[in-house]
Enzyme design. Structure first.
Site, PDB file in Angstrom:
ATOM      1  N   ARG A 233     -19.928  90.643  11.796  1.00 34.59           N
ATOM      2  CA  ARG A 233     -19.498  89.250  11.710  1.00 34.59           C
ATOM      3  C   ARG A 233     -18.017  89.270  11.360  1.00 34.59           C
ATOM      4  NH1 ARG A 233     -23.512  87.997  13.984  1.00 34.59           N
ATOM      5  NH2 ARG A 233     -25.215  86.684  13.256  1.00 34.59           N
ATOM      6  N   GLU A 262     -15.035  81.630  15.238  1.00 31.43           N
ATOM      7  CA  GLU A 262     -15.368  81.740  16.668  1.00 31.43           C
ATOM      8  C   GLU A 262     -15.795  80.372  17.201  1.00 31.43           C
ATOM      9  OE1 GLU A 262     -18.614  84.442  17.031  1.00 31.43           O
ATOM     10  OE2 GLU A 262     -17.586  86.038  15.971  1.00 31.43           O
ATOM     11  N   HIS A 280     -18.150  87.696  21.386  1.00 30.09           N
ATOM     12  CA  HIS A 280     -19.422  87.787  20.660  1.00 30.09           C
ATOM     13  C   HIS A 280     -20.595  87.891  21.645  1.00 30.09           C
ATOM     14  CE1 HIS A 280     -21.706  86.611  16.738  1.00 30.09           C
ATOM     15  NE2 HIS A 280     -22.386  87.494  17.461  1.00 30.09           N
TER      16      HIS A 280
HETATM   17  P1  NAP Z   1     -29.622  95.790   8.828  1.00 37.27           P
HETATM   18  O1  NAP Z   1     -30.524  96.803   9.393  1.00 37.27           O
HETATM   19  O2  NAP Z   1     -30.135  94.885   7.776  1.00 37.27           O
HETATM   20  O3  NAP Z   1     -28.311  96.560   8.306  1.00 37.27           O
HETATM   21  C1  NAP Z   1     -27.330  95.856   7.609  1.00 37.27           C
HETATM   22  C2  NAP Z   1     -26.393  96.773   6.877  1.00 37.27           C
HETATM   23  O4  NAP Z   1     -25.638  95.926   5.987  1.00 37.27           O
HETATM   24  C3  NAP Z   1     -27.078  97.827   6.026  1.00 37.27           C
HETATM   25  O5  NAP Z   1     -26.402  99.037   6.166  1.00 37.27           O
HETATM   26  C4  NAP Z   1     -26.942  97.276   4.624  1.00 37.27           C
HETATM   27  O6  NAP Z   1     -26.705  98.274   3.656  1.00 37.27           O
HETATM   28  C5  NAP Z   1     -25.666  96.488   4.684  1.00 37.27           C
HETATM   29  N1  NAP Z   1     -25.685  95.463   3.638  1.00 37.27           N
HETATM   30  C6  NAP Z   1     -26.563  94.452   3.487  1.00 37.27           C
HETATM   31  N2  NAP Z   1     -26.258  93.726   2.401  1.00 37.27           N
HETATM   32  C7  NAP Z   1     -25.171  94.314   1.835  1.00 37.27           C
HETATM   33  C8  NAP Z   1     -24.396  94.034   0.687  1.00 37.27           C
HETATM   34  N3  NAP Z   1     -24.672  93.006  -0.116  1.00 37.27           N
HETATM   35  N4  NAP Z   1     -23.357  94.851   0.419  1.00 37.27           N
HETATM   36  C9  NAP Z   1     -23.070  95.903   1.220  1.00 37.27           C
HETATM   37  N5  NAP Z   1     -23.778  96.214   2.339  1.00 37.27           N
HETATM   38  C10 NAP Z   1     -24.813  95.423   2.634  1.00 37.27           C
HETATM   39  O7  NAP Z   1     -29.056  94.829   9.954  1.00 37.27           O
HETATM   40  P2  NAP Z   1     -28.872  95.122  11.511  1.00 37.27           P
HETATM   41  O8  NAP Z   1     -30.098  94.729  12.237  1.00 37.27           O
HETATM   42  O9  NAP Z   1     -28.317  96.481  11.681  1.00 37.27           O
HETATM   43  O10 NAP Z   1     -27.751  94.025  11.854  1.00 37.27           O
HETATM   44  C11 NAP Z   1     -26.489  94.093  11.234  1.00 37.27           C
HETATM   45  C12 NAP Z   1     -25.676  92.871  11.585  1.00 37.27           C
HETATM   46  O11 NAP Z   1     -25.152  92.975  12.891  1.00 37.27           O
HETATM   47  C13 NAP Z   1     -26.436  91.547  11.615  1.00 37.27           C
HETATM   48  O12 NAP Z   1     -26.661  91.021  10.329  1.00 37.27           O
HETATM   49  C14 NAP Z   1     -25.519  90.677  12.430  1.00 37.27           C
HETATM   50  O13 NAP Z   1     -24.597  90.007  11.596  1.00 37.27           O
HETATM   51  C15 NAP Z   1     -24.779  91.678  13.309  1.00 37.27           C
HETATM   52  N6  NAP Z   1     -25.123  91.508  14.723  1.00 37.27           N
HETATM   53  C16 NAP Z   1     -24.141  91.215  15.616  1.00 37.27           C
HETATM   54  C17 NAP Z   1     -24.446  91.049  16.942  1.00 37.27           C
HETATM   55  C18 NAP Z   1     -23.376  90.755  17.962  1.00 37.27           C
HETATM   56  O14 NAP Z   1     -23.665  90.089  18.936  1.00 37.27           O
HETATM   57  N7  NAP Z   1     -22.171  91.259  17.781  1.00 37.27           N
HETATM   58  C19 NAP Z   1     -25.765  91.149  17.381  1.00 37.27           C
HETATM   59  C20 NAP Z   1     -26.748  91.468  16.452  1.00 37.27           C
HETATM   60  C21 NAP Z   1     -26.416  91.646  15.119  1.00 37.27           C
HETATM   61  P3  NAP Z   1     -27.793  99.315   3.138  1.00 37.27           P
HETATM   62  O15 NAP Z   1     -27.846 100.361   4.226  1.00 37.27           O
HETATM   63  O16 NAP Z   1     -27.213  99.789   1.882  1.00 37.27           O
HETATM   64  O17 NAP Z   1     -29.072  98.546   3.010  1.00 37.27           O
END
Ligand code: NAP
Length: 314
Positions: A233, A262, A280
């Site tokens: 994000r 955005e 995005h």
């Molecule tokens: P995920 O499996 O929940 O992984 C999120 C990561 O963020 C984990 O490594 C987690 O750390 C870390 N995190 C969460 N809360 C935190 C905090 N308070 N402080 C520090 N680190 C923190 O999520 P995902 O499925 O990989 O998705 C990640 C993100 O990608 C989504 O939330 C979304 O915003 C973004 N996304 C973007 C697109 C796009 O179109 N560009 C598409 C899909 C998703 P830990 O490993 O320590 O738990």
């Protein structure tokens, strides 16, 4: 008259709207702010909302729906939804994890290659006839074998790391806890990660807890060979500090799919030659968007049928 239980909110495309129409009679609101304007007698019957988009969905938009029990988000990132406000009202939230990991990871790697191999400039040079007229693309920089840091080794971060390992890259990562990996190097803080690598990929969740997580200190620690890739994000990076560093050559470049404000992104990006910018589109393939829509609908169906939610958030 058929009872309307579902409210469809956000910029769903025709295929997605048709899927809801085929399953449940529904009423539409363009944004959460428009929910209050839905007729009171219809609002009273709504128990579930399917939501798509990045417009803030806070408690004030939930309150006009007195029977609300579910907000089913289209997307894994649910930072637009105030989950604490939902929980306080007894409203469950669901998202669509995993089905989009491949697409987002593919885009991250594609953007990194496009940035480091000057593919956008190469396309323009070829298309404009300048190459035919004798101008060659300047030499650029090798990615395979480089050192990369993944900031946020979650579901998507892991898919990116697995792909970059196939590019023979030395994988480093930062998460709040160490993960099981094939010998990748763990860093307990993002500054240490940035100091150790040349490519820095941000795969964190969005929302207030990670706002500015990639701080000016992290960006400066990356150094002048550093290239940032962000598919998370816009909020996770101190965008002003990143723009300063890009303009001043304090880092080498960036490959970005997400931005603050955005789609009206900071116009300073437009003038930069060392960035690859994408609108995005991380999960934006026909296949994945269909899988996301089906997972969202399966959460709604589970809710209406009184079964366990498939992918609950709270
Ligand atoms: P995920 O499996 O929940 O992984 C999120 C990561 O963020 C984990 O490594 C987690 O750390 C870390 N995190 C969460 N809360 C935190 C905090 N308070 N402080 C520090 N680190 C923190 O999520 P995902 O499925 O990989 O998705 C990640 C993100 O990608 C989504 O939330 C979304 O915003 C973004 N996304 C973007 C697109 C796009 O179109 N560009 C598409 C899909 C998703 P830990 O490993 O320590 O738990």
């Amino acid at each position: 008259m058929t009872e309307v239980k579902l409210l469809v909110c956000g910029a769903f495309n025709d295929e997605e709207r048709a899927r809801f129409d085929a399953n449940y009679p529904n009423i539409y609101a363009e944004t959460p702010d428009d929910i209050a304007a839905v007729a009171e007698d219809i609002r009273a019957g709504i128990t579930a909302v399917v939501f798509k988009g990045h417009a803030p969905f806070g408690g004030a938009a939930m309150d006009p729906l007195s029977g609300l029990g579910l907000i089913a988000n289209f997307g894994v990132g649910y930072d637009a939804i105030d989950v604490a406000a939902a929980s306080a009202r007894g409203v469950k939230v669901t998202n669509t994890p995993n089905v989009l990991n491949d697409d987002v990871a593919d885009l991250a790697v594609g953007m990194m290659l496009a940035q480091t191999r000057n593919m956008v400039e190469g396309d323009a040079l070829t298309r404009s006839g300048q190459w035919a007229a004798g101008t060659n693309l300047p030499l650029n920089r090798k990615m395979s074998g480089g050192t990369v840091g993944i900031c946020g080794m979650g579901r998507i971060g892991r898919e990116i790391a697995d792909r970059l390992a196939a590019f023979k890259m030395d994988i480093h990562y930062h998460s709040r806890s160490e993960k099981e990996t094939p010998g990748w190097t763990y860093h307990a803080d993002p500054v240490s990660l940035a100091k150790a690598v040349d490519w820095f990929v941000v795969a964190l969740v969005g929302g207030s807890e990670t706002e500015g997580y990639v701080s000016a200190e992290v960006i400066n620690a990356l150094g002048e060979k550093g290239i940032i890739c962000n598919i998370s994000r816009g909020s996770t990076i101190d965008e002003g500090a990143m723009l300063d560093a890009l303009e001043q050559g304090k880092i080498a470049g960036a490959a970005l799919d997400v931005f603050l404000n955005e789609p009206k992104i900071d116009e300073r990006f437009y003038a930069l030659k060392n960035v690859v910018l994408q609108p995005h589109q991380g999960s934006g393939t026909h296949e994945t968007r269909r899988d996301m829509a089906e997972l969202q609908l399966s959460n709604v169906t589970a809710y209406f049928e009184g079964r366990d939610l498939v992918t609950p958030v709270n």
